[in-house]
Design a protein around this motif. Structure first.
Motif, mmCIF file in Angstrom:
data_model
loop_
_atom_site.group_PDB
_atom_site.id
_atom_site.type_symbol
_atom_site.label_atom_id
_atom_site.label_comp_id
_atom_site.label_asym_id
_atom_site.label_seq_id
_atom_site.Cartn_x
_atom_site.Cartn_y
_atom_site.Cartn_z
ATOM 1 N N SER A 188 17.960 -16.395 -4.026
ATOM 2 C CA SER A 188 16.993 -15.600 -4.782
ATOM 3 C C SER A 188 16.436 -14.500 -3.887
ATOM 4 N N VAL A 189 16.432 -13.285 -4.401
ATOM 5 C CA VAL A 189 15.932 -12.128 -3.660
ATOM 6 C C VAL A 189 14.885 -11.425 -4.512
ATOM 7 N N LYS A 190 13.761 -11.108 -3.895
ATOM 8 C CA LYS A 190 12.702 -10.387 -4.590
ATOM 9 C C LYS A 190 12.697 -8.945 -4.095
ATOM 10 N N LEU A 191 12.870 -8.009 -5.024
ATOM 11 C CA LEU A 191 12.961 -6.592 -4.680
ATOM 12 C C LEU A 191 11.717 -5.852 -5.161
ATOM 13 N N LEU A 192 11.027 -5.192 -4.222
ATOM 14 C CA LEU A 192 9.877 -4.355 -4.542
ATOM 15 C C LEU A 192 10.290 -2.895 -4.417
ATOM 16 N N TYR A 193 9.909 -2.070 -5.373
ATOM 17 C CA TYR A 193 10.346 -0.678 -5.375
ATOM 18 C C TYR A 193 9.260 0.195 -6.003
ATOM 19 N N PRO A 194 9.258 1.501 -5.681
ATOM 20 C CA PRO A 194 8.222 2.396 -6.217
ATOM 21 C C PRO A 194 8.451 2.729 -7.691
ATOM 22 N N THR A 195 7.361 2.871 -8.403
ATOM 23 C CA THR A 195 7.417 3.221 -9.820
ATOM 24 C C THR A 195 6.163 3.982 -10.199
ATOM 25 N N LYS B 293 0.843 -1.203 0.000
ATOM 26 C CA LYS B 293 0.000 0.000 0.000
ATOM 27 C C LYS B 293 0.876 1.249 0.000
ATOM 28 N N GLY B 294 0.365 2.312 -0.576
ATOM 29 C CA GLY B 294 1.106 3.568 -0.639
ATOM 30 C C GLY B 294 0.675 4.384 -1.840
ATOM 31 N N LYS B 295 1.284 5.569 -2.002
ATOM 32 C CA LYS B 295 0.886 6.463 -3.080
ATOM 33 C C LYS B 295 1.544 6.112 -4.412
ATOM 34 N N TYR B 296 2.535 5.203 -4.389
ATOM 35 C CA TYR B 296 3.228 4.842 -5.626
ATOM 36 C C TYR B 296 2.817 3.445 -6.086
ATOM 37 N N ASN B 297 2.924 3.234 -7.384
ATOM 38 C CA ASN B 297 2.776 1.888 -7.909
ATOM 39 C C ASN B 297 4.027 1.075 -7.564
ATOM 40 N N VAL B 298 3.944 -0.225 -7.753
ATOM 41 C CA VAL B 298 5.025 -1.107 -7.300
ATOM 42 C C VAL B 298 5.643 -1.838 -8.483
ATOM 43 N N GLY B 299 6.972 -1.796 -8.556
ATOM 44 C CA GLY B 299 7.717 -2.600 -9.504
ATOM 45 C C GLY B 299 8.331 -3.783 -8.778
ATOM 46 N N ILE B 300 8.596 -4.848 -9.495
ATOM 47 C CA ILE B 300 9.135 -6.049 -8.860
ATOM 48 C C ILE B 300 10.212 -6.649 -9.764
ATOM 49 N N ILE B 301 11.273 -7.118 -9.133
ATOM 50 C CA ILE B 301 12.363 -7.741 -9.880
ATOM 51 C C ILE B 301 12.965 -8.861 -9.032
ATOM 52 N N ASP B 302 13.382 -9.926 -9.685
ATOM 53 C CA ASP B 302 14.008 -11.061 -9.002
ATOM 54 C C ASP B 302 15.505 -11.038 -9.263
ATOM 55 N N LEU B 303 16.276 -11.127 -8.189
ATOM 56 C CA LEU B 303 17.730 -11.113 -8.283
ATOM 57 C C LEU B 303 18.307 -12.416 -7.738
ATOM 58 N N HIS B 304 19.461 -12.793 -8.253
ATOM 59 C CA HIS B 304 20.188 -13.957 -7.746
ATOM 60 C C HIS B 304 21.551 -13.457 -7.264
ATOM 61 N N LEU B 305 21.689 -13.363 -5.944
ATOM 62 C CA LEU B 305 22.904 -12.815 -5.354
ATOM 63 C C LEU B 305 23.884 -13.937 -5.009
ATOM 64 N N PRO B 306 25.149 -13.782 -5.403
ATOM 65 C CA PRO B 306 26.148 -14.819 -5.078
ATOM 66 C C PRO B 306 26.415 -14.866 -3.583
ATOM 67 N N VAL B 307 26.511 -16.071 -3.054
ATOM 68 C CA VAL B 307 26.715 -16.271 -1.617
ATOM 69 C C VAL B 307 27.691 -17.424 -1.420
ATOM 70 N N ILE B 308 28.557 -17.297 -0.422
ATOM 71 C CA ILE B 308 29.441 -18.397 -0.031
ATOM 72 C C ILE B 308 28.822 -19.064 1.183
ATOM 73 N N PHE B 309 28.398 -20.303 1.036
ATOM 74 C CA PHE B 309 27.720 -21.033 2.092
ATOM 75 C C PHE B 309 28.719 -21.814 2.934
ATOM 76 N N ASP B 310 28.271 -22.165 4.131
ATOM 77 C CA ASP B 310 29.030 -23.059 4.999
ATOM 78 C C ASP B 310 28.817 -24.482 4.482
ATOM 79 N N GLU B 311 29.844 -25.065 3.898
ATOM 80 C CA GLU B 311 29.709 -26.364 3.238
ATOM 81 C C GLU B 311 29.263 -27.450 4.200
#
Length: 267
Positions: free
Chosen positions: A196-203, A146-164
């Protein structure tokens, strides 16, 4: 409203109720032939319509609590119609020979009557199980931003080093589209992966249409990764979470952020 502020998807709920009602109608009513030329009964038409609506709108696994039971119930009802029609034909032939009034209200064969009774019991049991599973695994929508702006959405794949060691201990699946081919070597998980990261931002771009909250390209991979930590044999049943793919959000995928639009307006 369900746990966590989630709400049932109204359109999906209506379709589920219609499908369950159609299955119940076909189970408890006597087939009525509306197209005698093709021997098509009203029950068959309703079952086919309910099946098509479910498969077209949700596929085979997105609403598995209903779709998995459609085929066995429809098969049982086809067998039931065939048996009842056979009984009716026998009665008609006998009455024509004896020149008596044609009455076809019930099957006179004890064996066939038992089979018809068992078909009804099994059909009712399948419908009850389908209803229970649909309640336990409802199709829900997430809270809309909710808010005064419309919402844009994008999916990102961020590199991560995991504990094996933790990865091997918890049997986590960190393989994603775009990962290096060395992510999985000889069945051993490499500690380098991505999240995987989902980013919501105003547009300011138009967002009148709802889009799937989970990206259709990666939704099944997300379900597989979440089910990987479940105990056996549940960890092999990734389709249990496919209902999440029905969730939608009022936004536009890969829309231009407000900052970019404002810079263009200033230029």
């Amino acid at each position: 409203m369900l746990l966590g502020g989630l709400k049932p998807i109204r359109s999906r709920l209506c379709l589920d109720i219609f499908t369950i009602a159609a299955l119940g109608y076909a189970t408890f009513t006597k087939p009525t032939h509306v197209f005698s030329l093709f021997h098509v009964s009203l029950n068959s038409l309703i079952l086919v319509l309910a099946c098509l609506l479910t498969l077209i709108t949700a596929g085979l696994t997105k609403r598995w609590t209903i779709s998995f039971f459609l085929l066995p119930i429809i098969t049982l009802q086809i067998v039931r119609e065939f048996l009842e029609q056979s009984c009716c034909n026998e009665v008609v032939n006998e009455t024509l020979i004896m020149n008596t009034t044609i009455v076809c209200t019930a099957c006179t064969s004890t064996f066939t009557s038992i089979i018809l009774f068992l078909i009804k019991i099994v059909s009712v049991s399948l419908i009850v199980v389908s209803v229970i599973l649909s309640i336990l695994f409802p199709a829900v929508e997430i809270s809309q931003p909710k808010g005064k702006y419309n919402v844009g959405i994008i999916d990102l794949h961020l590199p991560v080093i995991f504990d094996e060691e933790k990865i091997k201990r918890h049997k986590l699946d960190i393989h994603h589209p775009g990962d290096n081919e060395d992510s999985i070597i000889n069945g051993n998980v490499n500690a380098n992966g991505s999240v995987s990261v989902k980013l919501l931002y105003p547009t300011h771009e138009n967002t009148e249409h709802n889009v799937p909250y989970f990206n259709t390209d990666t939704a099944k991979l997300v379900c597989e990764a979440l089910m990987a930590v479940a105990p056996r044999p549940l960890n092999k049943l990734q389709w249990i979470l496919h209902t999440w793919q029905l969730s939608k959000i009022k936004s536009k995928r890969n829309a231009k952020p407000i900052a970019v639009l404002m810079e263009k307006e200033e230029e």
